[in-house]
Design an enzyme around this catalytic site. Sequence first.
Site, mmCIF file in Angstrom:
data_model
loop_
_atom_site.group_PDB
_atom_site.id
_atom_site.type_symbol
_atom_site.label_atom_id
_atom_site.label_comp_id
_atom_site.label_asym_id
_atom_site.label_seq_id
_atom_site.Cartn_x
_atom_site.Cartn_y
_atom_site.Cartn_z
ATOM 1 N N SER A 149 26.827 39.702 51.001
ATOM 2 C CA SER A 149 26.505 40.263 49.689
ATOM 3 C C SER A 149 25.537 41.419 49.821
ATOM 4 C CB SER A 149 25.892 39.199 48.781
ATOM 5 O OG SER A 149 25.535 39.796 47.548
ATOM 6 N N LYS B 116 29.335 32.117 48.707
ATOM 7 C CA LYS B 116 29.388 33.517 48.270
ATOM 8 C C LYS B 116 30.095 33.625 46.917
ATOM 9 C CE LYS B 116 29.404 38.107 48.439
ATOM 10 N NZ LYS B 116 30.555 38.628 47.811
ATOM 11 N N HIS C 119 27.725 32.497 44.323
ATOM 12 C CA HIS C 119 26.762 33.602 44.164
ATOM 13 C C HIS C 119 27.304 34.628 43.165
ATOM 14 C CE1 HIS C 119 25.736 37.802 45.005
ATOM 15 N NE2 HIS C 119 24.519 37.380 45.302
ATOM 16 N N ASN C 120 28.559 35.015 43.363
ATOM 17 C CA ASN C 120 29.135 36.020 42.467
ATOM 18 C C ASN C 120 29.280 35.483 41.044
ATOM 19 O OD1 ASN C 120 29.366 37.307 44.943
ATOM 20 N ND2 ASN C 120 31.265 38.329 44.379
ATOM 21 N N GLU D 81 25.994 35.732 39.534
ATOM 22 C CA GLU D 81 25.780 37.166 39.256
ATOM 23 C C GLU D 81 26.415 37.538 37.900
ATOM 24 O OE1 GLU D 81 26.992 39.747 42.560
ATOM 25 O OE2 GLU D 81 28.057 40.986 41.097
HETATM 26 P P1 NBP Z 1 38.792 47.796 51.884
HETATM 27 O O1 NBP Z 1 38.792 46.489 51.236
HETATM 28 O O2 NBP Z 1 39.101 48.998 51.092
HETATM 29 O O3 NBP Z 1 39.793 47.748 53.135
HETATM 30 C C1 NBP Z 1 40.045 48.897 53.905
HETATM 31 C C2 NBP Z 1 40.117 48.519 55.378
HETATM 32 O O4 NBP Z 1 41.154 47.541 55.579
HETATM 33 C C3 NBP Z 1 40.484 49.725 56.207
HETATM 34 O O5 NBP Z 1 39.783 49.648 57.423
HETATM 35 C C4 NBP Z 1 41.976 49.547 56.418
HETATM 36 O O6 NBP Z 1 42.464 50.190 57.549
HETATM 37 C C5 NBP Z 1 42.034 48.045 56.597
HETATM 38 N N1 NBP Z 1 43.379 47.469 56.492
HETATM 39 C C6 NBP Z 1 44.164 47.297 55.399
HETATM 40 BR BR1 NBP Z 1 43.781 47.856 53.726
HETATM 41 N N2 NBP Z 1 45.338 46.701 55.678
HETATM 42 C C7 NBP Z 1 45.297 46.466 56.999
HETATM 43 C C8 NBP Z 1 46.202 45.865 57.895
HETATM 44 N N3 NBP Z 1 47.360 45.359 57.473
HETATM 45 N N4 NBP Z 1 45.875 45.807 59.196
HETATM 46 C C9 NBP Z 1 44.704 46.319 59.620
HETATM 47 N N5 NBP Z 1 43.788 46.876 58.817
HETATM 48 C C10 NBP Z 1 44.085 46.964 57.517
HETATM 49 O O7 NBP Z 1 37.401 48.040 52.672
HETATM 50 P P2 NBP Z 1 35.903 47.777 52.166
HETATM 51 O O8 NBP Z 1 35.721 48.260 50.783
HETATM 52 O O9 NBP Z 1 35.029 48.289 53.238
HETATM 53 O O10 NBP Z 1 35.797 46.203 52.111
HETATM 54 C C11 NBP Z 1 35.986 45.372 53.255
HETATM 55 C C12 NBP Z 1 35.851 43.917 52.826
HETATM 56 O O11 NBP Z 1 34.550 43.709 52.329
HETATM 57 C C13 NBP Z 1 36.806 43.494 51.716
HETATM 58 O O12 NBP Z 1 37.214 42.167 51.940
HETATM 59 C C14 NBP Z 1 35.991 43.569 50.478
HETATM 60 O O13 NBP Z 1 36.409 42.663 49.475
HETATM 61 C C15 NBP Z 1 34.624 43.236 50.985
HETATM 62 N N6 NBP Z 1 33.628 43.962 50.202
HETATM 63 C C16 NBP Z 1 32.493 43.382 49.935
HETATM 64 C C17 NBP Z 1 31.536 44.033 49.218
HETATM 65 C C18 NBP Z 1 30.295 43.362 48.968
HETATM 66 O O14 NBP Z 1 29.479 43.799 48.197
HETATM 67 N N7 NBP Z 1 30.089 42.283 49.623
HETATM 68 C C19 NBP Z 1 31.695 45.304 48.739
HETATM 69 C C20 NBP Z 1 32.841 45.893 49.012
HETATM 70 C C21 NBP Z 1 33.799 45.201 49.743
HETATM 71 P P3 NBP Z 1 42.975 51.717 57.443
HETATM 72 O O15 NBP Z 1 41.745 52.560 57.564
HETATM 73 O O16 NBP Z 1 43.884 51.877 58.619
HETATM 74 O O17 NBP Z 1 43.664 51.873 56.134
#
Ligand code: NBP
Length: 478
Positions: A128, A183, A186-187, A190
């Site tokens: 988070s 988690k 938590h959300n 939130e």
């Molecule tokens: P995204 O959720 O937008 O995912 C993009 C990434 O996934 C890229 O690296 C992309 O590769 C890869 N990808 C996908 Br889409 N399909 C794929 C596949 N079939 N094989 C291999 N790679 C693949 O990225 P993010 O926004 O950085 O979020 C990452 C995780 O963290 C998610 O689960 C999200 O829910 C979570 N998250 C959490 C928070 C938080 O506050 N905790 C915030 C944001 C996200 P590519 O570059 O080749 O397209």
Amino acid sequence: GTAQIGVTGLAVMGRNLARNFARNGLTVALHNRTQARTDALVEEFGEEGAFVPTGSAEEFVAALERPRRLVVMVKAGEPTDAVIEEFAPLLEDGDVIIDGGNAHFEDTRRRERELRERGIHFVGAGISGGEEGALNGPSIMPGGSAESYESLGPLLERIAAKAPDGTPCVSHVGPDGAGHFVKMVHNGIEYADMQLIGEAYHLLRSVAGYSPAKIAETFRGWNEGRLDSYLIEITAQVLAHTDAATGEPFVDVVADQAEQKGTGRWTVQIALDLGVPVSGIAEAVFARSLSGHAGLREASRSLPGPTAQPLDEAEAARFADRVEQALYASKIVSYTQGFHMIRAGSEAYDWDVDLGAVASLWRAGCIIRAAFLDRIRAAYDAQPGLPSLLGDKEFAAEIGAAQDDWREVVATSARQGVPAPGFAAALSYYDALRADRLPAALTQGQRDYFGAHTYRRTDRDGVFHTLWGGDRSEVSAD
Ligand code: NBP
């Protein structure tokens, strides 16, 4: 290999986590499906630490020291399964895959089971704090085996947020899906926190007649006291912001239809399955969904009801104090419900989650970070078996002291026609718990009448049924 940790999936979250590891002295192997992201990271931030960029799954795995630790930060759902399937065949006994995405805990349980059978540790870790947290210190909620945490824990402690007392905001939550479950809750909390703050704002605006700037000032004041928290702080900033294009308060030019990505909804769905009343979280999810029904709202605008009558200045100040009490009391209730849910999940899945430790790892790095969490931790540390947070003497005393104002705020919201579903649901929950007798007795009577569903009695053991269609005598239904 020489890298102590690897990150695959280098979109915003993965990139920032990788940089965080590197800035903290670890050698970090990098991988992404599309190699351009890997190259861009090294080009822009290569100076920050020791990165080992790789161009294929085989190279990535070879770059890692054993036991290998791979953090997967890809889109939750099928992409996570695809990445696991790509890497698992290349790994050996004792290697660890960490899924830091927003996975559903049921998926995490399945993945952990499947990988365990192949000798691989799978750690579903709730992370988070968004982008900023990933870079500068998130709150981390890892599940998986206790054994995997022994080698992983020290690395995660380096990059986690630090609580005011210096403790890293990470600890082993429990086996398999425990981390992603916590988690999720938590959300949910939130969502509830945000809804309650929104209701406080709405009441101060409509009933006290305060401007957004005045409410920002009020919230800044609250942030100095027991409501001290990240969400109150950013709320004050949002309310103080002026739209550059129109010169109007920013909050007045934003469309009032709240969106959601789904973790609040998951919390409520699972709570229904577990039979835990998380009414505050449910009201928050429903309030967002109601706001989005633009057509329904438009068609309902002319329904009769009172128009809120703003108070004079002295009354408004008094009312603002009452709203602070209502907000605080409702917040205690929503955390009570959230921790009840974690306890129920822990019992259902045999996780043995330490509730005080959960409160502790939410103290920094995450969205609900707040001074208040220290108090919750203290309550569970003093009484680990505490059945409900409201059973803690100090919280009970505080809520008792707040209740007159809380009731007045809920009554005012009803009288003046300003919706406050979170405040009202929290108060109903509180009063239902306090009640000597609930109308559930009548519900049982109705169920017995139309469906012969039987009931128990207060005065003796057994299961009974009344012959409603006959002479209304009572028979034993044991
Ligand atoms: P995204 O959720 O937008 O995912 C993009 C990434 O996934 C890229 O690296 C992309 O590769 C890869 N990808 C996908 Br889409 N399909 C794929 C596949 N079939 N094989 C291999 N790679 C693949 O990225 P993010 O926004 O950085 O979020 C990452 C995780 O963290 C998610 O689960 C999200 O829910 C979570 N998250 C959490 C928070 C938080 O506050 N905790 C915030 C944001 C996200 P590519 O570059 O080749 O397209």
